[in-house]
Design a protein around this motif. Sequence first.
Motif, PDB file in Angstrom:
ATOM      1  N   GLY A 153       0.805  -1.210   0.000  1.00 15.32           N
ATOM      2  CA  GLY A 153       0.000   0.000   0.000  1.00 15.32           C
ATOM      3  C   GLY A 153       0.835   1.255   0.000  1.00 15.32           C
ATOM      4  O   GLY A 153       0.445   2.272  -0.576  1.00 15.32           O
ATOM      5  N   ASP A 154       2.006   1.205   0.653  1.00 18.07           N
ATOM      6  CA  ASP A 154       2.844   2.399   0.771  1.00 18.07           C
ATOM      7  C   ASP A 154       4.191   2.268   0.056  1.00 18.07           C
ATOM      8  O   ASP A 154       5.097   3.068   0.286  1.00 18.07           O
ATOM      9  CB  ASP A 154       3.081   2.749   2.241  1.00 18.07           C
ATOM     10  N   THR A 155       4.338   1.275  -0.805  1.00 14.97           N
ATOM     11  CA  THR A 155       5.607   1.068  -1.509  1.00 14.97           C
ATOM     12  C   THR A 155       5.347   0.616  -2.943  1.00 14.97           C
ATOM     13  O   THR A 155       4.531  -0.280  -3.168  1.00 14.97           O
ATOM     14  CB  THR A 155       6.474   0.002  -0.811  1.00 14.97           C
ATOM     15  N   ILE A 156       6.032   1.251  -3.881  1.00 14.57           N
ATOM     16  CA  ILE A 156       5.927   0.842  -5.288  1.00 14.57           C
ATOM     17  C   ILE A 156       7.328   0.708  -5.865  1.00 14.57           C
ATOM     18  O   ILE A 156       8.309   1.198  -5.288  1.00 14.57           O
ATOM     19  CB  ILE A 156       5.106   1.847  -6.128  1.00 14.57           C
ATOM     20  N   SER A 157       7.423   0.055  -7.011  1.00 18.40           N
ATOM     21  CA  SER A 157       8.686  -0.089  -7.719  1.00 18.40           C
ATOM     22  C   SER A 157       8.570   0.638  -9.056  1.00 18.40           C
ATOM     23  O   SER A 157       7.567   0.473  -9.767  1.00 18.40           O
ATOM     24  CB  SER A 157       9.018  -1.567  -7.940  1.00 18.40           C
ATOM     25  N   VAL A 158       9.594   1.443  -9.388  1.00 16.13           N
ATOM     26  CA  VAL A 158       9.553   2.245 -10.615  1.00 16.13           C
ATOM     27  C   VAL A 158      10.915   2.212 -11.299  1.00 16.13           C
ATOM     28  O   VAL A 158      11.930   1.820 -10.709  1.00 16.13           O
ATOM     29  CB  VAL A 158       9.172   3.715 -10.323  1.00 16.13           C
ATOM     30  N   MET A 159      10.936   2.649 -12.542  1.00 18.94           N
ATOM     31  CA  MET A 159      12.190   2.898 -13.258  1.00 18.94           C
ATOM     32  C   MET A 159      12.525   4.373 -13.070  1.00 18.94           C
ATOM     33  O   MET A 159      11.781   5.257 -13.508  1.00 18.94           O
ATOM     34  CB  MET A 159      12.050   2.559 -14.738  1.00 18.94           C
ATOM     35  N   PHE A 160      13.632   4.640 -12.399  1.00 12.70           N
ATOM     36  CA  PHE A 160      14.042   6.006 -12.084  1.00 12.70           C
ATOM     37  C   PHE A 160      15.492   6.195 -12.526  1.00 12.70           C
ATOM     38  O   PHE A 160      16.391   5.483 -12.068  1.00 12.70           O
ATOM     39  CB  PHE A 160      13.906   6.260 -10.579  1.00 12.70           C
ATOM     40  N   GLU A 161      15.702   7.129 -13.426  1.00 13.46           N
ATOM     41  CA  GLU A 161      17.030   7.419 -13.971  1.00 13.46           C
ATOM     42  C   GLU A 161      17.703   6.153 -14.495  1.00 13.46           C
ATOM     43  O   GLU A 161      18.887   5.886 -14.252  1.00 13.46           O
ATOM     44  CB  GLU A 161      17.910   8.100 -12.913  1.00 13.46           C
ATOM     45  N   GLY A 162      16.905   5.350 -15.196  1.00 12.70           N
ATOM     46  CA  GLY A 162      17.433   4.163 -15.843  1.00 12.70           C
ATOM     47  C   GLY A 162      17.620   2.958 -14.952  1.00 12.70           C
ATOM     48  O   GLY A 162      18.108   1.915 -15.401  1.00 12.70           O
ATOM     49  N   LYS A 163      17.218   3.067 -13.675  1.00 14.54           N
ATOM     50  CA  LYS A 163      17.376   1.949 -12.735  1.00 14.54           C
ATOM     51  C   LYS A 163      16.048   1.614 -12.066  1.00 14.54           C
ATOM     52  O   LYS A 163      15.190   2.493 -11.892  1.00 14.54           O
ATOM     53  CB  LYS A 163      18.395   2.319 -11.652  1.00 14.54           C
ATOM     54  N   LYS A 164      15.890   0.345 -11.707  1.00 12.94           N
ATOM     55  CA  LYS A 164      14.696  -0.050 -10.968  1.00 12.94           C
ATOM     56  C   LYS A 164      14.881   0.327  -9.500  1.00 12.94           C
ATOM     57  O   LYS A 164      15.869  -0.059  -8.871  1.00 12.94           O
ATOM     58  CB  LYS A 164      14.443  -1.549 -11.106  1.00 12.94           C
ATOM     59  N   GLU A 165      13.950   1.111  -8.982  1.00 15.81           N
ATOM     60  CA  GLU A 165      14.041   1.606  -7.605  1.00 15.81           C
ATOM     61  C   GLU A 165      12.726   1.366  -6.879  1.00 15.81           C
ATOM     62  O   GLU A 165      11.643   1.485  -7.464  1.00 15.81           O
ATOM     63  CB  GLU A 165      14.332   3.115  -7.597  1.00 15.81           C
ATOM     64  N   ASN A 166      12.830   1.051  -5.593  1.00 14.49           N
ATOM     65  CA  ASN A 166      11.648   0.998  -4.746  1.00 14.49           C
ATOM     66  C   ASN A 166      11.396   2.385  -4.158  1.00 14.49           C
ATOM     67  O   ASN A 166      12.336   3.064  -3.731  1.00 14.49           O
ATOM     68  CB  ASN A 166      11.834  -0.013  -3.615  1.00 14.49           C
ATOM     69  N   VAL A 167      10.150   2.780  -4.140  1.00 14.97           N
ATOM     70  CA  VAL A 167       9.763   4.098  -3.628  1.00 14.97           C
ATOM     71  C   VAL A 167       8.863   3.925  -2.418  1.00 14.97           C
ATOM     72  O   VAL A 167       7.823   3.259  -2.490  1.00 14.97           O
ATOM     73  CB  VAL A 167       9.019   4.931  -4.694  1.00 14.97           C
ATOM     74  N   ARG A 168       9.275   4.505  -1.296  1.00 17.83           N
ATOM     75  CA  ARG A 168       8.462   4.488  -0.072  1.00 17.83           C
ATOM     76  C   ARG A 168       7.699   5.800  -0.001  1.00 17.83           C
ATOM     77  O   ARG A 168       8.281   6.882  -0.060  1.00 17.83           O
ATOM     78  CB  ARG A 168       9.365   4.327   1.148  1.00 17.83           C
ATOM     79  N   LEU A 169       6.356   5.722   0.096  1.00 16.42           N
ATOM     80  CA  LEU A 169       5.529   6.923   0.135  1.00 16.42           C
ATOM     81  C   LEU A 169       5.773   7.675   1.440  1.00 16.42           C
ATOM     82  O   LEU A 169       5.592   7.116   2.528  1.00 16.42           O
ATOM     83  CB  LEU A 169       4.051   6.569  -0.001  1.00 16.42           C
ATOM     84  N   ARG A 200      16.326   9.285   0.421  1.00 10.41           N
ATOM     85  CA  ARG A 200      16.413   7.834   0.575  1.00 10.41           C
ATOM     86  C   ARG A 200      16.355   7.482   2.059  1.00 10.41           C
ATOM     87  O   ARG A 200      16.821   8.251   2.907  1.00 10.41           O
ATOM     88  CB  ARG A 200      17.701   7.277  -0.038  1.00 10.41           C
ATOM     89  N   ASP A 201      15.783   6.308   2.366  1.00 12.73           N
ATOM     90  CA  ASP A 201      15.750   5.857   3.749  1.00 12.73           C
ATOM     91  C   ASP A 201      16.915   4.898   4.006  1.00 12.73           C
ATOM     92  O   ASP A 201      17.773   4.689   3.140  1.00 12.73           O
ATOM     93  CB  ASP A 201      14.400   5.213   4.083  1.00 12.73           C
ATOM     94  N   LYS A 202      16.942   4.287   5.189  1.00  7.56           N
ATOM     95  CA  LYS A 202      18.064   3.421   5.554  1.00  7.56           C
ATOM     96  C   LYS A 202      18.107   2.140   4.731  1.00  7.56           C
ATOM     97  O   LYS A 202      19.117   1.423   4.749  1.00  7.56           O
ATOM     98  CB  LYS A 202      17.996   3.082   7.038  1.00  7.56           C
ATOM     99  N   TYR A 203      16.999   1.850   4.020  1.00  5.79           N
ATOM    100  CA  TYR A 203      16.978   0.678   3.142  1.00  5.79           C
ATOM    101  C   TYR A 203      17.295   1.058   1.690  1.00  5.79           C
ATOM    102  O   TYR A 203      17.119   0.251   0.784  1.00  5.79           O
ATOM    103  CB  TYR A 203      15.608   0.007   3.206  1.00  5.79           C
ATOM    104  N   SER A 204      17.725   2.306   1.486  1.00  4.96           N
ATOM    105  CA  SER A 204      18.062   2.838   0.158  1.00  4.96           C
ATOM    106  C   SER A 204      16.843   3.012  -0.741  1.00  4.96           C
ATOM    107  O   SER A 204      16.989   3.159  -1.959  1.00  4.96           O
ATOM    108  CB  SER A 204      19.112   1.952  -0.545  1.00  4.96           C
ATOM    109  N   ARG A 205      15.653   2.983  -0.173  1.00  3.44           N
ATOM    110  CA  ARG A 205      14.459   3.251  -0.977  1.00  3.44           C
ATOM    111  C   ARG A 205      14.301   4.750  -1.181  1.00  3.44           C
ATOM    112  O   ARG A 205      14.634   5.541  -0.292  1.00  3.44           O
ATOM    113  CB  ARG A 205      13.214   2.691  -0.278  1.00  3.44           C
ATOM    114  N   LEU A 206      13.791   5.131  -2.334  1.00  7.76           N
ATOM    115  CA  LEU A 206      13.482   6.535  -2.560  1.00  7.76           C
ATOM    116  C   LEU A 206      12.321   6.952  -1.667  1.00  7.76           C
ATOM    117  O   LEU A 206      11.367   6.180  -1.455  1.00  7.76           O
ATOM    118  CB  LEU A 206      13.107   6.769  -4.023  1.00  7.76           C
ATOM    119  N   LEU A 207      12.382   8.162  -1.145  1.00  6.63           N
ATOM    120  CA  LEU A 207      11.308   8.722  -0.324  1.00  6.63           C
ATOM    121  C   LEU A 207      10.650   9.838  -1.120  1.00  6.63           C
ATOM    122  O   LEU A 207      11.313  10.820  -1.483  1.00  6.63           O
ATOM    123  CB  LEU A 207      11.858   9.273   0.989  1.00  6.63           C
TER     124      LEU A 207
END
Length: 283
Positions: free
Chosen positions: A71-87, A133-140
């Motif tokens: 519900g609060d996390t998605i995966s996207v392509m960001f600057e050519g890399k797959k990144e997890n995004v934490r809302l 980024r958070d401590k898990y390297s996810r984008l915020l």
Amino acid sequence: MKQRMLTAILAALLLLSGCSQPIMSPATSSEQTSTQAKSGTDTASSNTAAYPTDDLNLPRVAVELVKAIDGDTISVMFEGKKENVRLLLIDTPETSHPKLGVQPFGPEAKAFTKELVEQADRLELEFDIGPNRDKYSRLLAYVYADGTMVQEALLQEGLARVAYIYPPNTRYVDKFDDLQRISREQALGIWSVENYAQEDGFHPEEQDANKNNNNNNSAPTTKTPIENREKPKQGCDIKGNINSKGEKIYHTPQSPYYDRTKQEQWFCTEEEAVQAGFRAPRN
């Protein structure tokens, strides 16, 4: 002497007359003042925002969706890399946590986010002024699906709580708090179970306790017709309930949990309930 005085007076009058010519006609001045006043009122009205952050028009980064994780996390392509995004600034119940497992309303929150981001023609990220980024390297980030902020939509549906507030990434926290308050008052989603969503997270045992209470209150072999169940005396419609923690809580008809509360005892006044050891619910 009289002639000189008369000449001086006439000269003074002519000078005053020349200096006192109006810059604009009274009609024009009045008309413009009225227009300006009206325009000023309309402008003030049109520019009045409920929150200072409503009209920021901050830059957003377009991304490509990979998948909705939670519900609060998605995966996207960001600057050519797959990144997890934490809302940012919200928390939804878990669906696949290694220790917590599936929490109540977790699947609903995930399905809601999944539908928003998958159906969007344009998916965008907005970063706050602090670490991105958070401590898990996810984008915020704040996530937008066709211009709709996913965080706001989840809060409005009662599928998320305001959480993980770490300055300076607090741009929309005031608005989020108000959206959460409205959903809580309406007992939507996670707020439909008393004490389930708390400051330290979600407490599934509260929903389990409610289910157990419901099961214990109904006879295994014979069901009592609704019309034959115990009814309060006239004017005594305050419900006294004892939750799974042994807390005695009373609910007035105005309480958002009133209809779903199973009473152990009826009270005529709140004072009577307090004297019996019951307290008002915490919002």
